[in-house]
Motif scaffolding. Structure first.
Motif, PDB file in Angstrom:
ATOM      1  N   ASP A  70      -3.609 -28.975 -16.231  1.00 58.58           N
ATOM      2  CA  ASP A  70      -2.468 -29.379 -15.819  1.00 58.58           C
ATOM      3  C   ASP A  70      -2.195 -29.544 -14.146  1.00 58.58           C
ATOM      4  OD1 ASP A  70      -1.899 -26.917 -15.583  1.00 58.58           O
ATOM      5  OD2 ASP A  70      -0.338 -26.764 -16.902  1.00 58.58           O
ATOM      6  N   LYS A  71      -2.909 -29.313 -13.749  1.00 64.77           N
ATOM      7  CA  LYS A  71      -3.015 -29.288 -12.136  1.00 64.77           C
ATOM      8  C   LYS A  71      -4.274 -29.974 -11.298  1.00 64.77           C
ATOM      9  CE  LYS A  71      -2.478 -25.557 -10.185  1.00 64.77           C
ATOM     10  NZ  LYS A  71      -1.841 -24.188  -9.589  1.00 64.77           N
ATOM     11  N   ILE A  72      -4.130 -30.571 -10.243  1.00 65.20           N
ATOM     12  CA  ILE A  72      -5.204 -31.059  -9.314  1.00 65.20           C
ATOM     13  C   ILE A  72      -4.726 -30.641  -7.890  1.00 65.20           C
ATOM     14  CG2 ILE A  72      -6.510 -32.761  -8.576  1.00 65.20           C
ATOM     15  CD1 ILE A  72      -6.192 -34.434 -11.062  1.00 65.20           C
ATOM     16  N   THR A  73      -5.472 -29.728  -7.177  1.00 66.56           N
ATOM     17  CA  THR A  73      -5.111 -29.419  -5.793  1.00 66.56           C
ATOM     18  C   THR A  73      -6.375 -30.007  -5.119  1.00 66.56           C
ATOM     19  OG1 THR A  73      -4.031 -27.355  -6.741  1.00 66.56           O
ATOM     20  CG2 THR A  73      -4.716 -27.583  -4.308  1.00 66.56           C
ATOM     21  N   VAL A  74      -5.900 -30.650  -3.922  1.00 63.47           N
ATOM     22  CA  VAL A  74      -7.271 -31.354  -2.924  1.00 63.47           C
ATOM     23  C   VAL A  74      -6.932 -30.798  -1.575  1.00 63.47           C
ATOM     24  CG1 VAL A  74      -7.686 -33.396  -2.136  1.00 63.47           C
ATOM     25  CG2 VAL A  74      -6.801 -33.536  -4.263  1.00 63.47           C
ATOM     26  N   TYR A  75      -8.141 -30.289  -1.186  1.00 64.51           N
ATOM     27  CA  TYR A  75      -8.352 -29.608   0.074  1.00 64.51           C
ATOM     28  C   TYR A  75      -9.153 -30.522   1.277  1.00 64.51           C
ATOM     29  CZ  TYR A  75      -7.311 -25.663  -2.848  1.00 64.51           C
ATOM     30  OH  TYR A  75      -6.743 -24.572  -3.591  1.00 64.51           O
ATOM     31  N   ASP A  76      -8.806 -30.532   2.534  1.00 65.14           N
ATOM     32  CA  ASP A  76      -9.114 -31.361   3.475  1.00 65.14           C
ATOM     33  C   ASP A  76     -10.142 -30.250   4.144  1.00 65.14           C
ATOM     34  OD1 ASP A  76     -10.304 -32.711   5.347  1.00 65.14           O
ATOM     35  OD2 ASP A  76      -8.014 -33.889   5.702  1.00 65.14           O
ATOM     36  N   SER A  77     -11.391 -30.269   4.257  1.00 64.66           N
ATOM     37  CA  SER A  77     -12.467 -29.604   4.907  1.00 64.66           C
ATOM     38  C   SER A  77     -12.297 -29.888   6.446  1.00 64.66           C
ATOM     39  CB  SER A  77     -13.782 -29.458   4.577  1.00 64.66           C
ATOM     40  OG  SER A  77     -14.393 -30.761   4.600  1.00 64.66           O
ATOM     41  N   ASN A  78     -11.691 -30.858   6.839  1.00 63.79           N
ATOM     42  CA  ASN A  78     -11.627 -31.173   8.461  1.00 63.79           C
ATOM     43  C   ASN A  78     -10.724 -30.701   9.021  1.00 63.79           C
ATOM     44  OD1 ASN A  78     -13.962 -32.899   7.917  1.00 63.79           O
ATOM     45  ND2 ASN A  78     -13.127 -35.046   8.475  1.00 63.79           N
ATOM     46  N   LYS A  80      -8.481 -27.395   8.233  1.00 56.97           N
ATOM     47  CA  LYS A  80      -8.621 -26.044   7.673  1.00 56.97           C
ATOM     48  C   LYS A  80      -7.187 -25.613   7.679  1.00 56.97           C
ATOM     49  CE  LYS A  80     -11.810 -24.240   9.998  1.00 56.97           C
ATOM     50  NZ  LYS A  80     -12.429 -25.374  10.467  1.00 56.97           N
ATOM     51  N   ASN A  81      -6.182 -26.147   8.526  1.00 60.49           N
ATOM     52  CA  ASN A  81      -4.776 -25.413   8.775  1.00 60.49           C
ATOM     53  C   ASN A  81      -3.833 -26.377   7.926  1.00 60.49           C
ATOM     54  OD1 ASN A  81      -5.416 -23.421  10.632  1.00 60.49           O
ATOM     55  ND2 ASN A  81      -5.543 -25.048  12.119  1.00 60.49           N
ATOM     56  N   LYS A  82      -4.336 -27.543   7.168  1.00 62.03           N
ATOM     57  CA  LYS A  82      -3.571 -28.591   6.529  1.00 62.03           C
ATOM     58  C   LYS A  82      -3.316 -27.997   5.047  1.00 62.03           C
ATOM     59  CE  LYS A  82      -3.321 -33.196   4.932  1.00 62.03           C
ATOM     60  NZ  LYS A  82      -4.225 -34.374   4.806  1.00 62.03           N
ATOM     61  N   LYS A  83      -2.269 -27.911   4.813  1.00 60.09           N
ATOM     62  CA  LYS A  83      -1.611 -27.507   3.478  1.00 60.09           C
ATOM     63  C   LYS A  83      -2.424 -28.276   2.287  1.00 60.09           C
ATOM     64  CE  LYS A  83       2.178 -26.269   0.588  1.00 60.09           C
ATOM     65  NZ  LYS A  83       3.827 -26.206   0.424  1.00 60.09           N
ATOM     66  N   ALA A  84      -2.889 -27.515   1.252  1.00 57.37           N
ATOM     67  CA  ALA A  84      -3.502 -28.277   0.205  1.00 57.37           C
ATOM     68  C   ALA A  84      -2.539 -29.061  -0.527  1.00 57.37           C
ATOM     69  CB  ALA A  84      -3.991 -27.267  -0.914  1.00 57.37           C
TER      70      ALA A  84
END
Length: 292
Positions: A70-78, A80-84
């Motif tokens: 019931d959840k999708i979390t997206v991470y940006d590897s470019n 690293k300080n950006k909130k998911a």
């Protein structure tokens, strides 16, 4: 004597300079986040403390999506300080997720009751991590309660998506949507459908009938269809460019295959591999047959 002193002084300068470079490279510029290499090809992220959910990487490994029920979390590897980023699912559950093979765009399917209307709905939608607030979704009409999309095939050039909707045990329907969100059911010659695929640059849909061991093609523009598999019982492996890959099985167990074939529409199929002993179909992937 002067020459010897000059050589010693020059060597000392070189040693000091190398030490400074090493310090800058290994200490000052060393990464502060914990990254590790998984298979030698892609960079993976330490996504969470627990192991719930499954992680999907975009084609260039920039984005990682952790997909839970019931959840999708997206991470940006470019960054690293950006909130998911949490994908807004509007209270629905996820039944399918896949990054496109050539761009940072994801296809996902959701299902469940609308919190406001309490009506059951099934949706196919796109997610663009560069525009996370831009929502594009198409609803499947007249679907039974508790049904859900379990597979989808996307034609990157025509922007057509075919979806496999599970409506019961070994019972499936096929739906189609396009760039104009014209979404409708496609009636096919099978109910117990195995794999589905689509050509990347043509609205040609491929699927198989597990009950009969037959592989079909359907022209999404004209609606015409025909059997494409040779005599025998076959399963669809997938399609790449103009090539179609199928696997032959013997007897009644469609999960055990004895040979793999490559073919093209209008030309036919030829055997590219015979297995020494029956192979589990789940182990027969596009990666294992495409270069044969």
């Amino acid at each position: 004597m002067n020459i010897r002193r000059f050589i010693y002084a020059f060597a000392l300068v070189v040693i000091v300079q190398c030490g400074v470079y090493y310090y800058i490279d290994r200490i000052v510029l060393a990464p502060t986040e914990s990254f590790h290499i998984g298979d030698g090809k892609q960079q993976t992220l330490n996504l969470a403390e627990n192991n719930d959910g499954k992680v999907f990487y975009s084609y260039d490994k920039r984005y990682a999506a952790k997909v839970e029920d019931d959840k999708i979390t997206v991470y940006d590897s470019n960054d690293k300080n950006k909130k998911a980023e949490q994908v807004d699912l509007a209270g629905a559950k996820v039944s399918f997720f896949e990054w496109l093979p050539d761009r940072n765009l994801a296809i996902l399917a959701t299902y469940g009751q609308d919190p406001a209307t309490r009506k059951y709905g099934v949706y196919i939608r796109q997610y663009n991590p560069l525009m996370p607030d831009h929502k594009t979704a198409a609803q499947l009409k007249d679907v039974p309660d508790n049904s859900k999309i379990v597979d989808a095939a996307y034609s990157t050039a025509t922007n057509v998506i075919y979806m496999k909707l599970k409506v019961g045990e070994d019972r499936y329907r096929i739906y189609r949507t396009d760039a104009n969100y014209d979404t409708r059911r496609i009636y096919v010659q099978a109910e117990n459908i195995g794999k589905i695929a689509v050509f990347p640059d043509k609205d040609i849909f491929l699927y198989d009938n597990l009950k009969s061991g037959t592989v079909y093609m359907l022209n999404g523009t004209s609606g015409g269809w025909r059997v494409i598999s040779p005599t025998g019982k076959f399963r669809l492996i997938g399609a790449e460019n103009e090539n179609i890959f199928i696997a032959k099985y013997d007897g009644n167990d469609s999960n055990l295959v004895i040979a793999a074939y490559r073919g093209q529409l209008g030309i036919g199929f030829h055997k590219i591999m015979a297995y020494e002993k029956p192979a589990d179909f789940s182990d027969v992937t596009m990666d294992s047959v495409r270069n044969m």
